[in-house]
Scaffold this motif. Sequence first.
Motif, PDB file in Angstrom:
ATOM      1  N   THR A   1     -33.956  14.695 -68.564  1.00  0.00           N
ATOM      2  CA  THR A   1     -35.210  14.786 -67.802  1.00  0.00           C
ATOM      3  C   THR A   1     -34.932  14.564 -66.321  1.00  0.00           C
ATOM      4  O   THR A   1     -35.435  15.300 -65.467  1.00  0.00           O
ATOM      5  CB  THR A   1     -36.236  13.753 -68.315  1.00  0.00           C
ATOM      6  N   ALA A   2     -34.129  13.549 -66.015  1.00  0.00           N
ATOM      7  CA  ALA A   2     -33.783  13.269 -64.616  1.00  0.00           C
ATOM      8  C   ALA A   2     -33.038  14.448 -63.994  1.00  0.00           C
ATOM      9  O   ALA A   2     -33.340  14.854 -62.862  1.00  0.00           O
ATOM     10  CB  ALA A   2     -32.936  12.000 -64.530  1.00  0.00           C
ATOM     11  N   LEU A   3     -32.092  15.028 -64.740  1.00  0.00           N
ATOM     12  CA  LEU A   3     -31.323  16.155 -64.206  1.00  0.00           C
ATOM     13  C   LEU A   3     -32.194  17.399 -64.025  1.00  0.00           C
ATOM     14  O   LEU A   3     -31.990  18.173 -63.080  1.00  0.00           O
ATOM     15  CB  LEU A   3     -30.128  16.460 -65.110  1.00  0.00           C
TER      16      LEU A   3
ATOM     17  N   VAL B   1     -36.263  10.555 -57.935  1.00  0.00           N
ATOM     18  CA  VAL B   1     -36.136  10.546 -59.388  1.00  0.00           C
ATOM     19  C   VAL B   1     -35.875   9.117 -59.880  1.00  0.00           C
ATOM     20  O   VAL B   1     -36.462   8.662 -60.863  1.00  0.00           O
ATOM     21  CB  VAL B   1     -35.012  11.507 -59.859  1.00  0.00           C
ATOM     22  N   ALA B   2     -35.014   8.403 -59.184  1.00  0.00           N
ATOM     23  CA  ALA B   2     -34.711   7.012 -59.551  1.00  0.00           C
ATOM     24  C   ALA B   2     -35.958   6.146 -59.454  1.00  0.00           C
ATOM     25  O   ALA B   2     -36.196   5.303 -60.317  1.00  0.00           O
ATOM     26  CB  ALA B   2     -33.612   6.459 -58.659  1.00  0.00           C
ATOM     27  N   GLU B   3     -36.768   6.363 -58.413  1.00  0.00           N
ATOM     28  CA  GLU B   3     -38.029   5.603 -58.284  1.00  0.00           C
ATOM     29  C   GLU B   3     -38.955   5.888 -59.452  1.00  0.00           C
ATOM     30  O   GLU B   3     -39.583   4.975 -59.987  1.00  0.00           O
ATOM     31  CB  GLU B   3     -38.736   5.981 -56.979  1.00  0.00           C
ATOM     32  N   ILE B   4     -39.049   7.140 -59.859  1.00  0.00           N
ATOM     33  CA  ILE B   4     -39.901   7.517 -60.985  1.00  0.00           C
ATOM     34  C   ILE B   4     -39.413   6.859 -62.272  1.00  0.00           C
ATOM     35  O   ILE B   4     -40.201   6.314 -63.041  1.00  0.00           O
ATOM     36  CB  ILE B   4     -39.955   9.066 -61.133  1.00  0.00           C
ATOM     37  N   ILE B   5     -38.110   6.873 -62.479  1.00  0.00           N
ATOM     38  CA  ILE B   5     -37.541   6.250 -63.668  1.00  0.00           C
ATOM     39  C   ILE B   5     -37.834   4.755 -63.667  1.00  0.00           C
ATOM     40  O   ILE B   5     -38.216   4.182 -64.702  1.00  0.00           O
ATOM     41  CB  ILE B   5     -36.014   6.492 -63.743  1.00  0.00           C
ATOM     42  N   MET B   6     -37.648   4.113 -62.528  1.00  0.00           N
ATOM     43  CA  MET B   6     -37.890   2.664 -62.438  1.00  0.00           C
ATOM     44  C   MET B   6     -39.347   2.323 -62.689  1.00  0.00           C
ATOM     45  O   MET B   6     -39.663   1.299 -63.276  1.00  0.00           O
ATOM     46  CB  MET B   6     -37.444   2.135 -61.075  1.00  0.00           C
ATOM     47  N   SER B   7     -40.271   3.185 -62.256  1.00  0.00           N
ATOM     48  CA  SER B   7     -41.685   2.910 -62.463  1.00  0.00           C
ATOM     49  C   SER B   7     -42.095   3.063 -63.925  1.00  0.00           C
ATOM     50  O   SER B   7     -43.095   2.490 -64.353  1.00  0.00           O
ATOM     51  CB  SER B   7     -42.537   3.825 -61.570  1.00  0.00           C
TER      52      SER B   7
END
Length: 122
Positions: free
Chosen positions: A100-102, A114-120
């Motif tokens: 999903t991130a890729l 993307v990292a911010e979205i994952i962390m949230s």
Amino acid sequence: MPNDQLRYSKQISDQGRERSVEVRRERAALKERLKAGEIAPVDVLNDESRAAAKIRMFAFLKNCPGVGAVGARTLLRALGLSETKTIRSLGPVQKARILTALEMIAGGVRVDRVAEIIMSER
């Protein structure tokens, strides 16, 4: 008699060394193909070969188009994964989150976003 055992173990050792070199070359070629965009990240994650299974997550993400070394560390930190974790040791949920991130990165979203979205989502 002792000479036969020594020769036999040296032969096995040489064969093992040759096989190791061969697998490392396969792994390097796979990473190069990934970096060049010749093979999709999903194909590498789902590849059951010995070469693909032992690729470490940092090396895998670093060679994905649009990620790079800094982005790979950022994503791994956001996903809560170790840099030394191998593809073989990933679970299905972890693979899905990485893909999903890729996909987001391939769609033009910056790695840090993307990292911010994952962390949230955690």
